[in-house]
Write a protein that holds these residues in place. Structure first.
Motif, PDB file in Angstrom:
ATOM      1  N   PHE A 118      12.109  56.948  30.771  1.00 43.74           N
ATOM      2  CA  PHE A 118      12.293  56.556  29.376  1.00 43.74           C
ATOM      3  C   PHE A 118      12.272  57.787  28.458  1.00 43.74           C
ATOM      4  N   SER A 119      11.453  58.773  28.791  1.00 46.22           N
ATOM      5  CA  SER A 119      11.403  60.009  28.013  1.00 46.22           C
ATOM      6  C   SER A 119      12.746  60.739  28.086  1.00 46.22           C
ATOM      7  N   ILE A 120      13.351  60.777  29.257  1.00 43.77           N
ATOM      8  CA  ILE A 120      14.661  61.422  29.405  1.00 43.77           C
ATOM      9  C   ILE A 120      15.723  60.676  28.604  1.00 43.77           C
ATOM     10  N   GLU A 121      15.691  59.345  28.687  1.00 49.32           N
ATOM     11  CA  GLU A 121      16.679  58.552  27.967  1.00 49.32           C
ATOM     12  C   GLU A 121      16.537  58.729  26.454  1.00 49.32           C
ATOM     13  N   THR A 122      15.294  58.842  25.981  1.00 51.90           N
ATOM     14  CA  THR A 122      15.063  58.990  24.544  1.00 51.90           C
ATOM     15  C   THR A 122      15.515  60.354  24.048  1.00 51.90           C
ATOM     16  N   GLU A 123      15.170  61.401  24.769  1.00 60.27           N
ATOM     17  CA  GLU A 123      15.471  62.760  24.289  1.00 60.27           C
ATOM     18  C   GLU A 123      16.953  63.093  24.425  1.00 60.27           C
ATOM     19  N   THR A 124      17.585  62.586  25.475  1.00 58.93           N
ATOM     20  CA  THR A 124      19.008  62.870  25.667  1.00 58.93           C
ATOM     21  C   THR A 124      19.904  61.810  25.044  1.00 58.93           C
ATOM     22  N   THR A 125      19.304  60.778  24.420  1.00 57.25           N
ATOM     23  CA  THR A 125      20.031  59.676  23.767  1.00 57.25           C
ATOM     24  C   THR A 125      21.028  59.027  24.718  1.00 57.25           C
ATOM     25  N   ILE A 126      20.599  58.846  25.982  1.00 56.95           N
ATOM     26  CA  ILE A 126      21.471  58.173  26.948  1.00 56.95           C
ATOM     27  C   ILE A 126      21.535  56.672  26.652  1.00 56.95           C
ATOM     28  N   GLY A 127      20.389  56.041  26.560  1.00 54.96           N
ATOM     29  CA  GLY A 127      20.337  54.644  26.181  1.00 54.96           C
ATOM     30  C   GLY A 127      20.953  53.698  27.191  1.00 54.96           C
ATOM     31  N   TYR A 128      20.301  53.525  28.359  1.00 53.38           N
ATOM     32  CA  TYR A 128      20.805  52.589  29.357  1.00 53.38           C
ATOM     33  C   TYR A 128      20.590  51.133  28.933  1.00 53.38           C
ATOM     34  N   GLY A 129      19.598  50.896  28.085  1.00 52.10           N
ATOM     35  CA  GLY A 129      19.367  49.541  27.595  1.00 52.10           C
ATOM     36  C   GLY A 129      18.404  48.732  28.417  1.00 52.10           C
ATOM     37  N   TYR A 130      17.807  49.305  29.447  1.00 49.69           N
ATOM     38  CA  TYR A 130      16.870  48.555  30.296  1.00 49.69           C
ATOM     39  C   TYR A 130      15.453  48.681  29.765  1.00 49.69           C
ATOM     40  N   ARG A 131      15.005  49.927  29.457  1.00 51.16           N
ATOM     41  CA  ARG A 131      13.697  50.166  28.861  1.00 51.16           C
ATOM     42  C   ARG A 131      13.895  50.365  27.362  1.00 51.16           C
ATOM     43  N   VAL A 132      13.239  49.495  26.567  1.00 55.75           N
ATOM     44  CA  VAL A 132      13.438  49.486  25.116  1.00 55.75           C
ATOM     45  C   VAL A 132      12.079  49.421  24.439  1.00 55.75           C
ATOM     46  N   ILE A 133      11.919  50.203  23.348  1.00 56.27           N
ATOM     47  CA  ILE A 133      10.687  50.135  22.573  1.00 56.27           C
ATOM     48  C   ILE A 133      10.705  48.900  21.679  1.00 56.27           C
TER      49      ILE A 133
END
Length: 422
Positions: free
Chosen positions: A144-159
């Protein structure tokens, strides 16, 4: 003792005349047995190791290492330039490490928030609202940290909106991630676009030559550009690197003296479309004014040539450097022409770029040539002045004779008048 001193002088002269880059080979003179036994064993080894160290290498890199730098914190105050100047392997290592550390750091914080809120104890509970959906361990927090910092946004883990501390951490990581991305990508872009590689297509002749040009002794070398894209606002300058001792006894190692290559006439500004021969006139202001062909191999000097200009494609300033030591300065040679006129265009033959040919050149220094020229003019000056003096003396003698003749005539007229009166 005389044989020993003679052998030492011979060995010293041979060591000074050797090529600076190549290992020196000392040929032992044929001496008597007693002289060979008295000769110290370490003289030949010291002479063999002696050579003139380059200040700038042939590839343009400065042969200077900075040691005992105590104020190393100054490198950190300009961290961007420090990263750009690093080698590629260290730069890539830092690049990977910075991203990995930030991902792990924020992943650890995301995991701590989920652990402290009790999300780990309610995994699969539909009535529980976690801080981050589908975060069930440290690995998922790291992803989730990687997705947040790189703005990938897979949509599976969401805040979710029930976690204010997670919202604050999301803002902090987004801002810091943007700063890290801008810094690291900018550093890599500048390093890739540096014009250092462009300087490798700017070539200097292997040797410099000294010969006559327009009746004057000149030092010349050749420069060329291998690319079709030109260097804009190209200019060239040269420096003489030679140690000196002042009149007060101060020793200045590697003293830099400017060599005029057309600064006052504008010839140092080049239109570098085809190879050009840069000429330095050896006159009274030149550091080579008193150097002759016999004295040149004994000099411990180096000529550093610097070619600067802007790259036409990027507009960035580019600098190429070259150097010539004593063994690379050929006395009595000229460069072979490389430019020929073909059918509608000019062609440059770079196979002959470094080639030279021998020409008739005086072995005397420019100072000695000027003195000989002045002595050749002196007899002509003396002859003219002597002729003028002789002409003036003849005129004076003729005037004296005319005056005497006039006096004699006046005396004869006076005698005739007195006789007629009587």
């Amino acid at each position: 003792f005389f044989s020993f001193s003679l052998a030492a002088n011979v060995l010293e002269e041979d060591s000074m005349e050797q090529d600076i880059e190549s290992p020196v080979t000392i040929h032992q003179p044929k001496l008597p047995k007693q002289a060979r036994e008295d000769l110290p064993k370490n003289i030949s080894k010291e002479c063999a190791k002696r050579r003139i160290q380059r200040y700038v290498r042939k590839d343009g890199k400065c042969n200077v290492h900075h040691g005992n730098v105590r104020e190393t914190y100054r490198y950190l105050t300009d961290i961007f330039t420090t990263l750009v100047d690093l080698k590629w392997r260290f730069n890539l290592l830092i690049f990977v490490m910075v991203y990995t550390v930030t991902w792990l750091f924020f992943g650890m914080i995301w995991w701590l928030i989920a652990y402290m809120r009790g999300d780990m104890d309610h995994i699969g509970d539909s009535t529980w609202t976690p801080c981050v959906s589908n975060l069930n361990g440290f690995v998922s927090a790291f992803l989730f940290s990687i997705e947040t910092e790189t703005t990938i946004g897979y949509g599976y883990r969401v805040i979710t909106d029930k976690c204010p501390e997670g919202i604050i951490l999301l803002l902090v990581q987004s801002v810091l991630g943007s700063i890290v991305n801008a810094f690291m990508v900018g550093c890599m872009f500048v390093k890739i676009s540096q014009p250092k590689k462009r300087a490798e297509t700017l070539v200097f002749s292997t040797n410099a030559v000294i010969s006559m040009r327009d009746g004057k002794l000149c030092l010349m070398f050749r420069v060329g550009d291998l690319r079709n894209s030109h260097i804009v606002e190209a200019s060239i300058r040269a420096k003489l690197i030679k140690s000196k001792q002042t009149k007060e006894g101060e020793f200045i190692p590697l003293n830099q003296t400017d060599i005029n290559v057309g600064y006052y006439t504008g010839d140092d500004r080049l239109f570098l479309v085809s190879p050009l021969i840069i000429s330095h006139e050896i006159n009274q202001q030149s550091p080579f004014w008193e150097i002759s062909k016999a004295q040149l191999p004994k000099e411990e000097l180096e000529i550093v040539v610097i070619l600067e200009g802007m790259v036409e494609a990027t507009g960035m300033t580019c600098q190429a450097r070259g150097s010539y030591i004593t063994s690379e300065i050929l006395w009595g040679y000229r460069f072979t022409p490389v430019l020929t006129l073909e059918d509608g265009f000019y062609e440059v033959d770079y196979n002959s770029f470094h080639e030279t040919y021998e020409t008739n050149t005086p072995v005397y220094s420019a100072k000695e040539l000027a003195e000989m020229a002045s002595r050749a003019e002196l007899p002509l000056t003396w002859s003219v002045s002597s002729k003028l003096d002789q002409h003036a003396e003849l005129e004076a003698e003729e005037e004296e004779k005319n005056q005497e003749d006039q006096n004699e005539r006046n005396g004869d007229v006076a005698n005739l008048e007195s006789e007629s009166k009587v």
